[in-house]
Design an enzyme around this catalytic site. Structure first.
Site, PDB file in Angstrom:
ATOM      1  N   LYS A 169       0.882  -1.185   0.000  1.00 24.32           N
ATOM      2  CA  LYS A 169       0.000   0.000   0.000  1.00 24.32           C
ATOM      3  C   LYS A 169       0.915   1.229   0.000  1.00 24.32           C
ATOM      4  O   LYS A 169       1.418   1.655   1.037  1.00 24.32           O
ATOM      5  CB  LYS A 169      -0.866  -0.028   1.256  1.00 24.32           C
ATOM      6  CG  LYS A 169      -2.179   0.722   1.171  1.00 24.32           C
ATOM      7  CD  LYS A 169      -2.117   2.164   0.749  1.00 24.32           C
ATOM      8  CE  LYS A 169      -1.925   3.142   1.887  1.00 24.32           C
ATOM      9  NZ  LYS A 169      -1.772   4.553   1.413  1.00 24.32           N
ATOM     10  N   GLY A 215       6.925   5.477   7.608  1.00 26.95           N
ATOM     11  CA  GLY A 215       6.093   6.675   7.590  1.00 26.95           C
ATOM     12  C   GLY A 215       6.314   7.456   8.862  1.00 26.95           C
ATOM     13  O   GLY A 215       7.349   7.311   9.522  1.00 26.95           O
ATOM     14  N   THR A 236       5.899   8.931  12.730  1.00 27.69           N
ATOM     15  CA  THR A 236       5.828   8.283  14.046  1.00 27.69           C
ATOM     16  C   THR A 236       4.371   8.160  14.493  1.00 27.69           C
ATOM     17  O   THR A 236       3.970   7.128  15.042  1.00 27.69           O
ATOM     18  CB  THR A 236       6.677   9.081  15.062  1.00 27.69           C
ATOM     19  OG1 THR A 236       8.031   9.096  14.581  1.00 27.69           O
ATOM     20  CG2 THR A 236       6.654   8.451  16.444  1.00 27.69           C
ATOM     21  N   THR A 249       1.595   7.840  12.638  1.00 24.62           N
ATOM     22  CA  THR A 249       0.893   6.750  11.941  1.00 24.62           C
ATOM     23  C   THR A 249       1.490   5.398  12.341  1.00 24.62           C
ATOM     24  O   THR A 249       0.755   4.415  12.498  1.00 24.62           O
ATOM     25  CB  THR A 249       0.959   6.944  10.406  1.00 24.62           C
ATOM     26  OG1 THR A 249       0.557   8.266  10.100  1.00 24.62           O
ATOM     27  CG2 THR A 249       0.057   5.975   9.679  1.00 24.62           C
ATOM     28  N   SER A 285       2.573   4.516  15.134  1.00 24.30           N
ATOM     29  CA  SER A 285       2.000   4.116  16.412  1.00 24.30           C
ATOM     30  C   SER A 285       0.592   3.515  16.214  1.00 24.30           C
ATOM     31  O   SER A 285       0.247   2.500  16.832  1.00 24.30           O
ATOM     32  CB  SER A 285       1.983   5.371  17.295  1.00 24.30           C
ATOM     33  OG  SER A 285       1.202   5.183  18.389  1.00 24.30           O
ATOM     34  N   GLU A 292       9.791   1.933  10.431  1.00 23.03           N
ATOM     35  CA  GLU A 292      10.817   2.913  10.051  1.00 23.03           C
ATOM     36  C   GLU A 292      10.125   4.260  10.097  1.00 23.03           C
ATOM     37  O   GLU A 292       9.324   4.578   9.217  1.00 23.03           O
ATOM     38  CB  GLU A 292      11.306   2.653   8.616  1.00 23.03           C
ATOM     39  CG  GLU A 292      11.871   1.281   8.374  1.00 23.03           C
ATOM     40  CD  GLU A 292      13.253   1.103   8.954  1.00 23.03           C
ATOM     41  OE1 GLU A 292      13.823   2.092   9.446  1.00 23.03           O
ATOM     42  OE2 GLU A 292      13.749  -0.021   8.924  1.00 23.03           O
ATOM     43  N   CYS A 317      13.624  11.062   5.937  1.00 24.33           N
ATOM     44  CA  CYS A 317      13.456  10.699   7.350  1.00 24.33           C
ATOM     45  C   CYS A 317      14.756  10.903   8.118  1.00 24.33           C
ATOM     46  O   CYS A 317      14.753  11.266   9.279  1.00 24.33           O
ATOM     47  CB  CYS A 317      13.016   9.254   7.454  1.00 24.33           C
ATOM     48  SG  CYS A 317      14.052   8.162   6.491  1.00 24.33           S
ATOM     49  N   GLU A 371      10.245  17.128  13.616  1.00 20.37           N
ATOM     50  CA  GLU A 371      10.617  16.865  12.219  1.00 20.37           C
ATOM     51  C   GLU A 371       9.829  17.788  11.281  1.00 20.37           C
ATOM     52  O   GLU A 371       8.606  17.829  11.328  1.00 20.37           O
ATOM     53  CB  GLU A 371      10.286  15.407  11.894  1.00 20.37           C
ATOM     54  CG  GLU A 371      10.648  15.016  10.493  1.00 20.37           C
ATOM     55  CD  GLU A 371      10.357  13.551  10.204  1.00 20.37           C
ATOM     56  OE1 GLU A 371       9.253  13.079  10.534  1.00 20.37           O
ATOM     57  OE2 GLU A 371      11.239  12.884   9.650  1.00 20.37           O
TER      58      GLU A 371
HETATM   59  P1  NDP Z   1       2.489   8.885   6.871  1.00 23.51           P
HETATM   60  O1  NDP Z   1       2.739   8.279   8.184  1.00 23.51           O
HETATM   61  O2  NDP Z   1       1.454   9.916   6.752  1.00 23.51           O
HETATM   62  O3  NDP Z   1       2.097   7.760   5.802  1.00 23.51           O
HETATM   63  C1  NDP Z   1       2.874   6.616   5.577  1.00 23.51           C
HETATM   64  C2  NDP Z   1       1.989   5.572   4.944  1.00 23.51           C
HETATM   65  O4  NDP Z   1       0.999   5.164   5.881  1.00 23.51           O
HETATM   66  C3  NDP Z   1       1.225   6.061   3.727  1.00 23.51           C
HETATM   67  O5  NDP Z   1       1.096   5.015   2.787  1.00 23.51           O
HETATM   68  C4  NDP Z   1      -0.116   6.417   4.328  1.00 23.51           C
HETATM   69  O6  NDP Z   1      -1.154   6.446   3.366  1.00 23.51           O
HETATM   70  C5  NDP Z   1      -0.292   5.279   5.304  1.00 23.51           C
HETATM   71  N1  NDP Z   1      -1.268   5.519   6.359  1.00 23.51           N
HETATM   72  C6  NDP Z   1      -1.799   6.697   6.793  1.00 23.51           C
HETATM   73  N2  NDP Z   1      -2.669   6.469   7.814  1.00 23.51           N
HETATM   74  C7  NDP Z   1      -2.682   5.137   8.031  1.00 23.51           C
HETATM   75  C8  NDP Z   1      -3.345   4.282   8.958  1.00 23.51           C
HETATM   76  N3  NDP Z   1      -4.209   4.752   9.866  1.00 23.51           N
HETATM   77  N4  NDP Z   1      -3.101   2.965   8.903  1.00 23.51           N
HETATM   78  C9  NDP Z   1      -2.229   2.449   8.013  1.00 23.51           C
HETATM   79  N5  NDP Z   1      -1.576   3.191   7.102  1.00 23.51           N
HETATM   80  C10 NDP Z   1      -1.789   4.525   7.107  1.00 23.51           C
HETATM   81  O7  NDP Z   1       3.894   9.359   6.352  1.00 23.51           O
HETATM   82  P2  NDP Z   1       4.204  10.155   5.027  1.00 23.51           P
HETATM   83  O8  NDP Z   1       3.786   9.405   3.827  1.00 23.51           O
HETATM   84  O9  NDP Z   1       3.702  11.526   5.232  1.00 23.51           O
HETATM   85  O10 NDP Z   1       5.798  10.115   5.048  1.00 23.51           O
HETATM   86  C11 NDP Z   1       6.504  10.986   5.777  1.00 23.51           C
HETATM   87  C12 NDP Z   1       6.997  10.355   7.062  1.00 23.51           C
HETATM   88  O11 NDP Z   1       7.655   9.115   6.798  1.00 23.51           O
HETATM   89  C13 NDP Z   1       8.018  11.222   7.737  1.00 23.51           C
HETATM   90  O12 NDP Z   1       7.694  11.403   9.078  1.00 23.51           O
HETATM   91  C14 NDP Z   1       9.331  10.464   7.594  1.00 23.51           C
HETATM   92  O13 NDP Z   1      10.233  10.668   8.594  1.00 23.51           O
HETATM   93  C15 NDP Z   1       8.893   9.045   7.499  1.00 23.51           C
HETATM   94  N6  NDP Z   1       9.842   8.266   6.713  1.00 23.51           N
HETATM   95  C16 NDP Z   1      10.687   7.421   7.383  1.00 23.51           C
HETATM   96  C17 NDP Z   1      11.652   6.705   6.709  1.00 23.51           C
HETATM   97  C18 NDP Z   1      12.573   5.761   7.451  1.00 23.51           C
HETATM   98  O14 NDP Z   1      13.270   4.962   6.834  1.00 23.51           O
HETATM   99  N7  NDP Z   1      12.615   5.787   8.766  1.00 23.51           N
HETATM  100  C19 NDP Z   1      11.803   6.824   5.248  1.00 23.51           C
HETATM  101  C20 NDP Z   1      10.850   7.710   4.638  1.00 23.51           C
HETATM  102  C21 NDP Z   1       9.902   8.406   5.375  1.00 23.51           C
HETATM  103  P3  NDP Z   1      -1.594   7.868   2.740  1.00 23.51           P
HETATM  104  O15 NDP Z   1      -0.359   8.541   2.249  1.00 23.51           O
HETATM  105  O16 NDP Z   1      -2.486   7.463   1.663  1.00 23.51           O
HETATM  106  O17 NDP Z   1      -2.239   8.618   3.855  1.00 23.51           O
END
Ligand code: NDP
Length: 505
Positions: free
Chosen positions: A185, A238, A240, A242, A244, A260, A294, A393
């Site tokens: 996804k 994604g 922190t 989400t 969680s 991650e 990230c 962040e």
């Molecule tokens: P989000 O947490 O918003 O989204 C990540 C993914 O989770 C997306 O596919 C999103 O879908 C999905 N999602 C959103 N809500 C839910 C839910 N309730 N249940 C399950 N899945 C859900 O992150 P971003 O896409 O905004 O990415 C940015 C963040 O990711 C930053 O904080 C960054 O630090 C982190 N990141 C970490 C990395 C690492 O290696 N540690 C690498 C890259 C990014 P949708 O987009 O459709 O809402």
């Protein structure tokens, strides 16, 4: 020239399928703010269909299913996918540039990394065959033991928008190499290249259901995947917040998770550095990928004695960065991904001003770009450790600067964060680098650089940056379950209970 966005559906069980509710999500080019296409919006019903397809693929034809096929067999598909990515590299890089605003040169680099990641895990899939039945030495001669490494099962992979296809590759390649079947996804904000990964899988004849790709909104498609009772593991990248939620959802069925998450990584610059080299790494560490990384080293700690000269140099280098449409030659900074992200970054900058920080350069929309979600690369000083800009962040091109006088002070400031993903130390004194590296609370430490990432080395963080490691052999282990096989080898009975046939005399 406009790049046509292929019109795709959901990829389930080896076929393109319309989402059950037939809804679609529009795609906006962040450089022009124009609608350039749309993607299907999956919901819980589609997730259910995909999970069933993945379960069937795990054990479809007895003895010939994905899970029990040899690693060498799976490796052939991974290599074929890598070849397809390489074949379409230029087109995929352009799609990614217009979908998420990544400068074209960066996107092309990402495509090489994607292909490299599939190749790398093809190697590990092959090596897995030889690692089966590894013996365990036991203290009793009457037993022998070995280990089977088996796929965990059906895995849910949830990825963000900053490296759309690369983050998918980091999960899909090891999962498939391990023999898992998967549902990916991607982020609703950047799914286009992930749907082209689906096309690559279709073209190479990946068995139906082995990889299913569902685009859609997080709460509508991601949440039901995380909580699905027939998904055996979730790997999430994604924020922190989400992460969680995903962990709580996965806890309902006690499925393991790898997280991650975000970061607020420090870069420590000592007074013995080559100033130009250090300036370039400092900017790369924070402004690469338009600051949406990230692991961005977005907290600069510079030693007092060189601070003025070093920061002056940073400002000069920053003003020289080419900010433009990502498709323009030489672009080094494109727009942030969406209107929402633009507002969020601007909010961070205005809060920093309100809290008393000084904007040394940037802080606004570039004058020459009237449209698009562009934010100038921004350097902020007069920052205190309690300010939001130092603690949280931003996920945009914003660098905050503080000074330190001693090594101990630098380490204390660096570790004073809830996050623990990356950190960088820049100094000519390699003994000092080693000491500081050991003291830094982070999953990744760069010495005399910031951000380079290789698929052979483990990636992941501590504290609120998540847990578990992707990439390298650790990335494969994420998708493997260990089965202990212990055999009794003696000809003698075990002899714990008295035999009714042979009563003891
Ligand atoms: P989000 O947490 O918003 O989204 C990540 C993914 O989770 C997306 O596919 C999103 O879908 C999905 N999602 C959103 N809500 C839910 C839910 N309730 N249940 C399950 N899945 C859900 O992150 P971003 O896409 O905004 O990415 C940015 C963040 O990711 C930053 O904080 C960054 O630090 C982190 N990141 C970490 C990395 C690492 O290696 N540690 C690498 C890259 C990014 P949708 O987009 O459709 O809402």
């Amino acid at each position: 020239m406009a790049i046509p966005i292929p019109s795709r559906m959901l990829f389930i069980d080896g076929e393109w399928r319309e989402p059950v509710n037939k809804k679609r999500i529009t795609i906006i080019n962040p450089s022009t703010e124009e609608i350039i296409g749309d993607i299907p919006a999956a919901t819980a019903e589609d997730v259910d269909i995909a999970v069933n397809a993945a379960r069937r693929a795990l054990s479809r034809n007895k003895g010939r299913d994905w899970a029990s096929a040899s690693g060498a067999h799976r490796a052939k598909y991974l290599r074929a996918i890598a070849a397809k990515i390489t074949e379409r590299k230029s087109e995929l890089a352009k799609l990614e540039a217009i979908d998420c605003g990544k400068p074209l040169d960066e996107a092309a680099w990402d495509m090489d990394d994607v292909a490299g990641c599939f190749e790398y895990y093809a190697d590990l899939a092959e090596a897995l065959d030889a690692k089966q039945k590894a013996p365990v030495s036991l203290p009793m001669q009457t037993f022998k033991c070995h280990i089977l490494k088996e796929p965990i099962g059906v895995v849910g992979l949830i990825t963000p928008w900053n490296y759309p296809l690369l983050m998918a590759a980091w999960k899909v390649a090891p999962a498939l190499a391990a023999g898992c079947t998967a549902i990916l996804k991607p982020s609703e904000l950047a799914s286009v290249t992930c749907l082209e990964l689906a096309e690559a899988c279709r073209e190479v004849g990946l068995p139906p259901g082995v990889l299913n790709i569902l685009t859609g909104l997080g709460p509508e498609a991601g949440a039901p995947l995380a909580s699905h009772p027939h998904v055996d593991k979730i790997a999430f990248t994604g924020s922190t917040a989400t992460g969680s939620k995903v962990m709580s959802a996965a806890a309902q069925t006690t499925k393991p998770v790898t997280l991650e998450l975000g970061g607020k990584s420090p870069i420590l610059v000592f007074d013995d550095v080559d100033l130009d080299k250090a300036a370039e790494w400092t900017l790369f560490g924070c402004f690469w990928t338009n600051g949406q990384i990230c692991s961005a080293t977005s907290r600069l700690l510079v030693q007092e004695s060189i601070a003025t000269e070093f920061v002056d140099r940073l400002v000069k280098w920053t003003k020289n960065i080419k900010i433009s449409d990502p498709m323009e030659e030489g672009c080094r900074l494109g727009p942030v991904v969406s209107a929402g992200q633009y507002e969020k970054v601007m909010q961070f900058i205005s809060t920093a001003k309100r809290e008393g920080a000084t904007i040394l350069c940037g802080g606004d929309r570039p004058q020459h770009l009237k449209k698009g979600y562009f934010v100038e690369p921004t350097i902020i000083t007069d920052v205190t450790t309690s300010m939001q800009i130092w603690r949280e962040e931003v996920f945009g091109p914003v660098l905050s600067v503080k000074t330190f006088s001693t090594e101990d002070e630098a380490i204390e400031l660096a570790n004073n964060t809830h996050y623990g993903l990356g950190a960088a130390v820049l100094s000519e004194d390699l003994e000092r680098c080693e000491r500081v590296t050991k003291a830094l609370e982070a999953g990744i430490v760069w010495v005399n650089c910031s951000q380079p990432c290789f698929c052979q080395a483990p990636w992941g963080g501590n504290k609120r940056s998540g847990f578990g490691r992707e990439l390298g052999e650790w990335g494969l282990d994420n998708y493997l379950s260990l089965k202990q096989v212990t055999q009794y080898t003696s000809n003698e009975p075990w002899g714990w209970y008295p035999s009714p046939e042979k009563p003891k005399l």
